[in-house]
Design a protein around this motif. Sequence first.
Motif, mmCIF file in Angstrom:
data_model
loop_
_atom_site.group_PDB
_atom_site.id
_atom_site.type_symbol
_atom_site.label_atom_id
_atom_site.label_comp_id
_atom_site.label_asym_id
_atom_site.label_seq_id
_atom_site.Cartn_x
_atom_site.Cartn_y
_atom_site.Cartn_z
ATOM 1 N N SER A 125 0.836 -1.206 0.000
ATOM 2 C CA SER A 125 0.000 0.000 0.000
ATOM 3 C C SER A 125 0.868 1.252 0.000
ATOM 4 O O SER A 125 0.629 2.197 0.755
ATOM 5 C CB SER A 125 -0.923 0.002 1.227
ATOM 6 O OG SER A 125 -1.743 -1.143 1.262
ATOM 7 N N ALA A 126 1.875 1.275 -0.839
ATOM 8 C CA ALA A 126 2.852 2.366 -0.809
ATOM 9 C C ALA A 126 2.292 3.655 -1.392
ATOM 10 O O ALA A 126 1.683 3.659 -2.461
ATOM 11 C CB ALA A 126 4.113 1.961 -1.569
ATOM 12 N N ALA A 127 2.510 4.743 -0.664
ATOM 13 C CA ALA A 127 2.075 6.057 -1.136
ATOM 14 C C ALA A 127 3.019 7.122 -0.620
ATOM 15 O O ALA A 127 3.507 7.056 0.509
ATOM 16 C CB ALA A 127 0.653 6.354 -0.668
ATOM 17 N N ILE A 128 3.267 8.114 -1.466
ATOM 18 C CA ILE A 128 4.046 9.293 -1.102
ATOM 19 C C ILE A 128 3.154 10.505 -1.327
ATOM 20 O O ILE A 128 2.507 10.624 -2.376
ATOM 21 C CB ILE A 128 5.318 9.421 -1.953
ATOM 22 C CG1 ILE A 128 6.229 8.207 -1.774
ATOM 23 C CG2 ILE A 128 6.068 10.715 -1.615
ATOM 24 C CD1 ILE A 128 7.392 8.161 -2.754
ATOM 25 N N VAL A 129 3.109 11.397 -0.346
ATOM 26 C CA VAL A 129 2.367 12.653 -0.496
ATOM 27 C C VAL A 129 3.323 13.801 -0.194
ATOM 28 O O VAL A 129 3.922 13.857 0.890
ATOM 29 C CB VAL A 129 1.151 12.731 0.436
ATOM 30 C CG1 VAL A 129 0.387 14.037 0.178
ATOM 31 C CG2 VAL A 129 0.228 11.525 0.233
ATOM 32 N N ASN A 130 3.481 14.695 -1.148
ATOM 33 C CA ASN A 130 4.341 15.858 -0.995
ATOM 34 C C ASN A 130 3.499 17.093 -0.676
ATOM 35 O O ASN A 130 2.391 17.248 -1.206
ATOM 36 C CB ASN A 130 5.127 16.120 -2.279
ATOM 37 C CG ASN A 130 6.029 14.958 -2.661
ATOM 38 O OD1 ASN A 130 6.585 14.280 -1.797
ATOM 39 N ND2 ASN A 130 6.182 14.713 -3.956
ATOM 40 N N HIS A 154 5.654 20.464 -7.319
ATOM 41 C CA HIS A 154 4.541 19.954 -8.119
ATOM 42 C C HIS A 154 5.050 19.180 -9.337
ATOM 43 O O HIS A 154 4.523 18.107 -9.664
ATOM 44 C CB HIS A 154 3.656 21.110 -8.570
ATOM 45 C CG HIS A 154 2.859 21.732 -7.461
ATOM 46 N ND1 HIS A 154 1.722 22.491 -7.681
ATOM 47 C CD2 HIS A 154 3.032 21.726 -6.111
ATOM 48 C CE1 HIS A 154 1.229 22.909 -6.529
ATOM 49 N NE2 HIS A 154 2.023 22.473 -5.565
ATOM 50 N N ALA A 155 6.058 19.713 -10.010
ATOM 51 C CA ALA A 155 6.625 19.019 -11.166
ATOM 52 C C ALA A 155 7.292 17.713 -10.753
ATOM 53 O O ALA A 155 7.155 16.679 -11.429
ATOM 54 C CB ALA A 155 7.632 19.931 -11.882
ATOM 55 N N VAL A 174 -0.353 17.667 -2.074
ATOM 56 C CA VAL A 174 -1.422 18.523 -1.582
ATOM 57 C C VAL A 174 -0.935 19.960 -1.664
ATOM 58 O O VAL A 174 0.234 20.248 -1.393
ATOM 59 C CB VAL A 174 -1.828 18.131 -0.146
ATOM 60 C CG1 VAL A 174 -0.681 18.325 0.821
ATOM 61 C CG2 VAL A 174 -3.046 18.897 0.321
ATOM 62 N N ALA A 175 -1.816 20.854 -2.091
ATOM 63 C CA ALA A 175 -1.428 22.260 -2.268
ATOM 64 C C ALA A 175 -2.313 23.148 -1.405
ATOM 65 O O ALA A 175 -3.400 23.561 -1.822
ATOM 66 C CB ALA A 175 -1.536 22.664 -3.733
ATOM 67 N N ILE A 234 -1.498 13.484 -8.981
ATOM 68 C CA ILE A 234 -2.307 14.706 -8.909
ATOM 69 C C ILE A 234 -1.793 15.641 -7.824
ATOM 70 O O ILE A 234 -1.094 15.225 -6.901
ATOM 71 C CB ILE A 234 -3.792 14.405 -8.648
ATOM 72 C CG1 ILE A 234 -4.027 13.920 -7.208
ATOM 73 C CG2 ILE A 234 -4.333 13.409 -9.653
ATOM 74 C CD1 ILE A 234 -5.473 14.044 -6.776
ATOM 75 N N VAL A 235 -2.156 16.898 -7.951
ATOM 76 C CA VAL A 235 -1.926 17.896 -6.910
ATOM 77 C C VAL A 235 -3.303 18.360 -6.452
ATOM 78 O O VAL A 235 -4.047 18.970 -7.221
ATOM 79 C CB VAL A 235 -1.089 19.078 -7.422
ATOM 80 C CG1 VAL A 235 -0.905 20.095 -6.310
ATOM 81 C CG2 VAL A 235 0.262 18.599 -7.954
#
Length: 251
Positions: A125-130, A154-155, A174-175, A234-235
């Motif tokens: 269930s790997a996820a990265i959120v910047n 974002h890029a 997330v922005a 996505i952002v």
Amino acid sequence: MAGEFDGLVAAVTGGASGIGAAIALRLMADGARVAVLDRDVSNPPEGALAVQADVTDDASVRAAVDRVLQEWDRLDVLVNNAGIGAQGTVADNPDDEWHRVLDVNLLGMVRVTRAALPALRKSPSAAIVNTGSIAATAGIPQRAVYSASKGAVHALTRAMAADHLAEGIRVCAVAPGTADTPWVGRLLERADDPAAERAALEARQPHGRLVSAEEVAGAVAYLASPHSTSTTGIVLAVDGGMQELRLRPKG
């Protein structure tokens, strides 16, 4: 859905205060075991594993990730939230300030992700959120270096999503709009008229107030959730409509 992170381990950089602490608390409430990686871990969120780390130092980052793996032997979710603010136009900041901000806000994410990738590749269930910013997509005065750093985030998020999708790792960002954080609080304290400055920041956002840390945390939880398996690259804006809406002036 309560408990949707049961059995998963998350690491949140810049997780000891502000938005990072809210993210850590939200993920723990949803069942995750959470490590907060921060330069100052003297007052971490209750229940989190506090790990001292400096995202500008590769050895420090690798040691911190190793500490998480020693504790729980897995890593499923990485939230690259550590960052710093900066003010000024391109003419106001010397090269050293540009290097400082980019080193934390952009290269910090690179270092932590690079160290975490071997463990993330093993996760089902790997996820990265910047953590990006509305400043990446809206021209905001006096934020040149900060905006540039977040535009790069974002890029980078989209490029990472493309690179690692085949490995089972989702990458999103997330922005937030202008958020009610300690950094914004310090800016307001230095203003000639803090109340007027806060009112101006609130009026700039279509819904008329600052974004809360808990609202950003909710978006991060969605993006990182093992139930969001078709969401990657996505952002997600959490900005009260600042990015997309153009409302008529009141009156």
